[in-house]
Design a protein around this motif. Structure first.
Motif, PDB file in Angstrom:
ATOM      1  N   GLN A  34       4.431   2.805   2.246  1.00 58.09           N
ATOM      2  CA  GLN A  34       4.373   1.680   1.312  1.00 58.09           C
ATOM      3  C   GLN A  34       4.079   0.410   2.091  1.00 58.09           C
ATOM      4  OE1 GLN A  34       7.204   1.088  -2.189  1.00 58.09           O
ATOM      5  NE2 GLN A  34       7.998  -0.481  -0.802  1.00 58.09           N
ATOM      6  N   VAL A  35       3.355  -0.515   1.464  1.00 46.99           N
ATOM      7  CA  VAL A  35       3.022  -1.769   2.130  1.00 46.99           C
ATOM      8  C   VAL A  35       3.201  -2.940   1.174  1.00 46.99           C
ATOM      9  CG1 VAL A  35       0.544  -1.511   1.583  1.00 46.99           C
ATOM     10  CG2 VAL A  35       1.261  -3.010   3.464  1.00 46.99           C
ATOM     11  N   THR A  36       3.707  -4.021   1.714  1.00 46.60           N
ATOM     12  CA  THR A  36       3.766  -5.299   1.002  1.00 46.60           C
ATOM     13  C   THR A  36       3.028  -6.319   1.858  1.00 46.60           C
ATOM     14  OG1 THR A  36       5.941  -4.699   0.140  1.00 46.60           O
ATOM     15  CG2 THR A  36       5.256  -6.998  -0.097  1.00 46.60           C
ATOM     16  N   GLY A  37       2.027  -6.947   1.282  1.00 45.59           N
ATOM     17  CA  GLY A  37       1.180  -7.844   2.048  1.00 45.59           C
ATOM     18  C   GLY A  37       1.517  -9.307   1.828  1.00 45.59           C
ATOM     19  N   PHE A  38       1.269 -10.104   2.873  1.00 42.67           N
ATOM     20  CA  PHE A  38       1.471 -11.549   2.829  1.00 42.67           C
ATOM     21  C   PHE A  38       0.348 -12.202   3.614  1.00 42.67           C
ATOM     22  CE2 PHE A  38       5.585  -9.483   2.628  1.00 42.67           C
ATOM     23  CZ  PHE A  38       6.228 -10.129   1.580  1.00 42.67           C
ATOM     24  N   GLU A  39       0.051 -13.457   3.287  1.00 42.79           N
ATOM     25  CA  GLU A  39      -0.914 -14.215   4.072  1.00 42.79           C
ATOM     26  C   GLU A  39      -0.575 -15.694   4.005  1.00 42.79           C
ATOM     27  OE1 GLU A  39      -4.873 -13.707   2.500  1.00 42.79           O
ATOM     28  OE2 GLU A  39      -4.507 -15.039   0.808  1.00 42.79           O
TER      29      GLU A  39
ATOM     30  N   LEU B 193      -3.715 -16.055   8.415  1.00 42.19           N
ATOM     31  CA  LEU B 193      -2.892 -15.050   9.059  1.00 42.19           C
ATOM     32  C   LEU B 193      -2.527 -13.965   8.063  1.00 42.19           C
ATOM     33  CD1 LEU B 193      -1.175 -14.403  11.700  1.00 42.19           C
ATOM     34  CD2 LEU B 193       0.742 -15.358  10.429  1.00 42.19           C
ATOM     35  N   GLY B 194      -2.666 -12.716   8.449  1.00 44.00           N
ATOM     36  CA  GLY B 194      -2.284 -11.594   7.600  1.00 44.00           C
ATOM     37  C   GLY B 194      -1.026 -10.928   8.114  1.00 44.00           C
ATOM     38  N   MET B 195      -0.180 -10.476   7.190  1.00 40.17           N
ATOM     39  CA  MET B 195       1.041  -9.766   7.574  1.00 40.17           C
ATOM     40  C   MET B 195       1.303  -8.652   6.585  1.00 40.17           C
ATOM     41  SD  MET B 195       4.916 -11.131   8.364  1.00 40.17           S
ATOM     42  CE  MET B 195       5.394 -11.536   6.697  1.00 40.17           C
ATOM     43  N   GLU B 196       1.758  -7.514   7.104  1.00 36.28           N
ATOM     44  CA  GLU B 196       2.160  -6.392   6.272  1.00 36.28           C
ATOM     45  C   GLU B 196       3.577  -5.978   6.650  1.00 36.28           C
ATOM     46  OE1 GLU B 196      -1.864  -6.849   7.163  1.00 36.28           O
ATOM     47  OE2 GLU B 196      -0.650  -5.613   8.508  1.00 36.28           O
ATOM     48  N   ILE B 197       4.424  -5.795   5.655  1.00 36.77           N
ATOM     49  CA  ILE B 197       5.714  -5.137   5.843  1.00 36.77           C
ATOM     50  C   ILE B 197       5.532  -3.706   5.352  1.00 36.77           C
ATOM     51  CG2 ILE B 197       8.162  -5.093   5.266  1.00 36.77           C
ATOM     52  CD1 ILE B 197       7.335  -7.465   6.997  1.00 36.77           C
TER      53      ILE B 197
ATOM     54  N   GLY C  22      -2.662  -3.732   1.531  1.00 39.27           N
ATOM     55  CA  GLY C  22      -1.875  -4.950   1.716  1.00 39.27           C
ATOM     56  C   GLY C  22      -2.497  -6.136   1.007  1.00 39.27           C
ATOM     57  N   TYR C  23      -3.841  -6.181   0.995  1.00 42.30           N
ATOM     58  CA  TYR C  23      -4.483  -7.290   0.279  1.00 42.30           C
ATOM     59  C   TYR C  23      -4.353  -7.103  -1.227  1.00 42.30           C
ATOM     60  CZ  TYR C  23      -7.625 -11.163  -0.628  1.00 42.30           C
ATOM     61  OH  TYR C  23      -8.138 -12.352  -1.053  1.00 42.30           O
ATOM     62  N   ARG C  24      -4.355  -5.877  -1.690  1.00 43.58           N
ATOM     63  CA  ARG C  24      -4.078  -5.628  -3.107  1.00 43.58           C
ATOM     64  C   ARG C  24      -2.677  -6.145  -3.456  1.00 43.58           C
ATOM     65  NH1 ARG C  24      -5.580   0.110  -5.013  1.00 43.58           N
ATOM     66  NH2 ARG C  24      -7.518  -0.969  -5.540  1.00 43.58           N
ATOM     67  N   SER C  25      -1.732  -5.920  -2.562  1.00 53.01           N
ATOM     68  CA  SER C  25      -0.379  -6.440  -2.759  1.00 53.01           C
ATOM     69  C   SER C  25      -0.386  -7.960  -2.868  1.00 53.01           C
ATOM     70  CB  SER C  25       0.520  -5.997  -1.596  1.00 53.01           C
ATOM     71  OG  SER C  25       1.752  -6.675  -1.604  1.00 53.01           O
ATOM     72  N   ILE C  26      -1.139  -8.617  -1.991  1.00 49.05           N
ATOM     73  CA  ILE C  26      -1.229 -10.084  -2.026  1.00 49.05           C
ATOM     74  C   ILE C  26      -1.811 -10.556  -3.349  1.00 49.05           C
ATOM     75  CG2 ILE C  26      -2.448 -12.061  -1.006  1.00 49.05           C
ATOM     76  CD1 ILE C  26      -2.208 -10.559   1.712  1.00 49.05           C
TER      77      ILE C  26
ATOM     78  N   GLY D 201       0.571 -10.655  -6.233  1.00 49.37           N
ATOM     79  CA  GLY D 201       1.799 -11.424  -6.078  1.00 49.37           C
ATOM     80  C   GLY D 201       2.788 -10.810  -5.119  1.00 49.37           C
ATOM     81  N   ASN D 202       2.279 -10.193  -4.038  1.00 50.37           N
ATOM     82  CA  ASN D 202       3.118  -9.554  -3.005  1.00 50.37           C
ATOM     83  C   ASN D 202       3.918  -8.372  -3.550  1.00 50.37           C
ATOM     84  OD1 ASN D 202       3.609 -12.896  -2.472  1.00 50.37           O
ATOM     85  ND2 ASN D 202       2.465 -11.729  -0.951  1.00 50.37           N
ATOM     86  N   GLU D 203       3.321  -7.667  -4.490  1.00 45.77           N
ATOM     87  CA  GLU D 203       3.957  -6.484  -5.063  1.00 45.77           C
ATOM     88  C   GLU D 203       3.782  -5.299  -4.106  1.00 45.77           C
ATOM     89  OE1 GLU D 203       3.660  -5.096  -9.463  1.00 45.77           O
ATOM     90  OE2 GLU D 203       1.988  -4.159  -8.395  1.00 45.77           O
ATOM     91  N   PRO D 204       4.846  -4.531  -3.830  1.00 45.48           N
ATOM     92  CA  PRO D 204       4.707  -3.363  -2.955  1.00 45.48           C
ATOM     93  C   PRO D 204       3.699  -2.362  -3.518  1.00 45.48           C
ATOM     94  CG  PRO D 204       7.020  -3.899  -3.289  1.00 45.48           C
ATOM     95  CD  PRO D 204       6.242  -4.735  -4.271  1.00 45.48           C
ATOM     96  N   VAL D 205       2.930  -1.735  -2.625  1.00 39.61           N
ATOM     97  CA  VAL D 205       1.911  -0.767  -3.013  1.00 39.61           C
ATOM     98  C   VAL D 205       2.135   0.520  -2.214  1.00 39.61           C
ATOM     99  CG1 VAL D 205      -0.563  -0.256  -3.073  1.00 39.61           C
ATOM    100  CG2 VAL D 205       0.242  -2.590  -3.524  1.00 39.61           C
ATOM    101  N   LYS D 206       2.116   1.647  -2.887  1.00 35.15           N
ATOM    102  CA  LYS D 206       2.241   2.933  -2.210  1.00 35.15           C
ATOM    103  C   LYS D 206       1.016   3.176  -1.334  1.00 35.15           C
ATOM    104  CE  LYS D 206       2.250   7.936  -2.942  1.00 35.15           C
ATOM    105  NZ  LYS D 206       2.108   9.050  -3.906  1.00 35.15           N
TER     106      LYS D 206
END
Length: 411
Positions: free
Chosen positions: A202-207, A224-228, A341-345, A348-353
């Motif tokens: 699972q990934v949650t993206g931020f930028e 800057l890109g970030m993935e949790i 992760g960009y789909r998550s961004i 609205g930073n929604e977690p994506v499988k």
């Protein structure tokens, strides 16, 4: 035994592979292709310095494709690797692909199925997995030195603004100007997956928002890109990458487990905290050596040497090399968290499988998923990499970047 005949497609990044193949005892560089004459001349010079004068040089891929080759190294534009990889695989050639693996999920499915269908070797040249420190971290983790992973960090911080003219040429539509903030993620994610043998689930993206110092050289996306990322054993990792000012080394990798931790100090040393199953903790600092002496003379901490060396040796049936190359499934695991992760961004930073595309039953949901920030790859599923609503960058910026490129100036 005849040497392997290898061609290189893409002369800018590919010049490193040209040098490695030309210097190999087991392979012969037979062809190079690039549309830019300057890139061809650089590769020609490197090949001739290594004593290789019978290399064919092409400006057109179709002509290059006709050349007699056992394998092709793809070092062309990062959002164009999959179509060329599939053509090479289906023509009976083996493939080593430069970063990145694929532009969207549809391509990830197609690439995996092409490798399975053809039975040819596909390896991924994620050079940041192969420095002595990171390989030592891999060995120590897999033998259980710190127990089960709980948390990991992978960081690849590279402020590219100063070199943007030399790598985008003032082209508004260059892939680097069109990529999302999370696209170029495998330098940060790849080493962690290689060290641990785990995969993302699972990934949650931020930028961060677009900053003036990147917009002023033509890049409109988040700086800057970030993935949790949740990993397959229940642990969590943080991946950070791309343009940011920094005070230490550009890369950081650390593993924290139940009995200790490891951190790449970025200067050739590995910091350790080790316990005896929860008791008698101790701190150590060690300096691992290269597995192969020649690797220390190549860039990316020796990584360029190992990716090409192991590709060639794996083709020759070397079992150690076959175990150490990054296969198509691992490559996709390293890349897809950036796409999703960009789909998550965007959501609205929604977690994506993150699917496990080793499982055929998980592929159909992504077979037509073209979501990405490259118009030619995304089609009607294209999304802008400008997620903050900033005004379009004027043509004058790209004209100035092109001027600096032609003049050899920095950004």
């Amino acid at each position: 035994m005849a040497k392997l005949k290898i061609g290189v497609f893409g002369g800018f990044r590919g010049r490193r592979m040209v040098s490695q193949v030309a210097g190999s005892a087991d392979a012969e560089l037979v062809a190079v292709c690039d549309r830019h004459p300057a890139a061809i001349e650089t590769c020609r010079k490197l090949a001739e310095e290594a004593g290789m004068y019978n290399v064919a040089y092409y400006s057109d891929f179709e002509e290059f494709f006709k050349h007699d080759m056992d394998a092709v190294i793809l070092a062309n534009y990062a959002n164009e690797h999959v179509p060329y990889a599939i053509r090479c695989l289906e023509s009976g050639r083996h493939v080593m692909s430069e970063v990145l693996t694929c532009a969207n999920m549809k391509e990830a499915v197609e690439l995996i199925e092409a490798v399975e269908r053809t039975g040819k070797l596909y390896t991924y040249a994620e050079c940041y997995c192969y420095t002595p420190v990171r390989w030592e971290m891999r060995n120590r983790y897999l033998r259980g030195d710190i127990g089960e992973l709980m948390y990991a960090e992978g960081e690849y911080i590279h402020d590219c603004a100063s070199v943007w003219p030399q790598i985008t040429y003032g082209d508004r539509n260059h892939w680097r100007n069109r990529m999302s903030s999370t696209f170029y993620c495998t330098h940060s994610i790849g080493p962690i997956l290689t060290m641990t043998g785990l995969r993302p689930t699972q990934v949650t993206g931020f930028e961060t928002k677009s900053m003036p110092f990147t917009r002023n050289v033509g890049y409109p996306g988040g700086t800057l890109g970030m993935e949790i990322i949740n990993l397959s054993n229940g642990s969590v990792m943080k991946s950070v990458h791309f343009n940011m000012k920094h005070t230490t080394e550009v890369s950081n990798y650390q593993l924290n487990g139940e009995w200790g931790g490891m951190k790449d100090l970025g200067d050739g040393r590995l910091a350790l905290y080790l316990e005896d199953h929860g008791k008698n903790g101790r701190f150590e600092t060690v300096t691992p050596e290269h597995l192969i002496e020649e690797a220390k003379y190549t860039v990316h901490g020796g990584g360029d040497y190992y990716t090409t060396y192991y590709f060639i040796r794996a083709l020759l049936g070397d079992e150690v090399a076959r175990e150490r190359v990054i296969d198509v499934y691992q490559a996709v695991d390293m890349c897809t968290p950036g796409i999703l992760g960009y789909r998550s961004i965007i959501n609205g930073n929604e977690p994506v499988k993150v699917p496990d595309l080793r499982n055929k039953c998980e592929r159909d949901a992504y077979r037509n998923d073209r979501f990405c920030t490259f118009p030619e790859n995304g089609g009607d599923q294209y999304v802008s990499n400008n997620n903050w609503g900033d005004p379009e960058i004027p043509d004058s910026v790209y004209e100035e970047v092109k001027r600096k490129w032609l003049a050899g100036e920095e950004g």
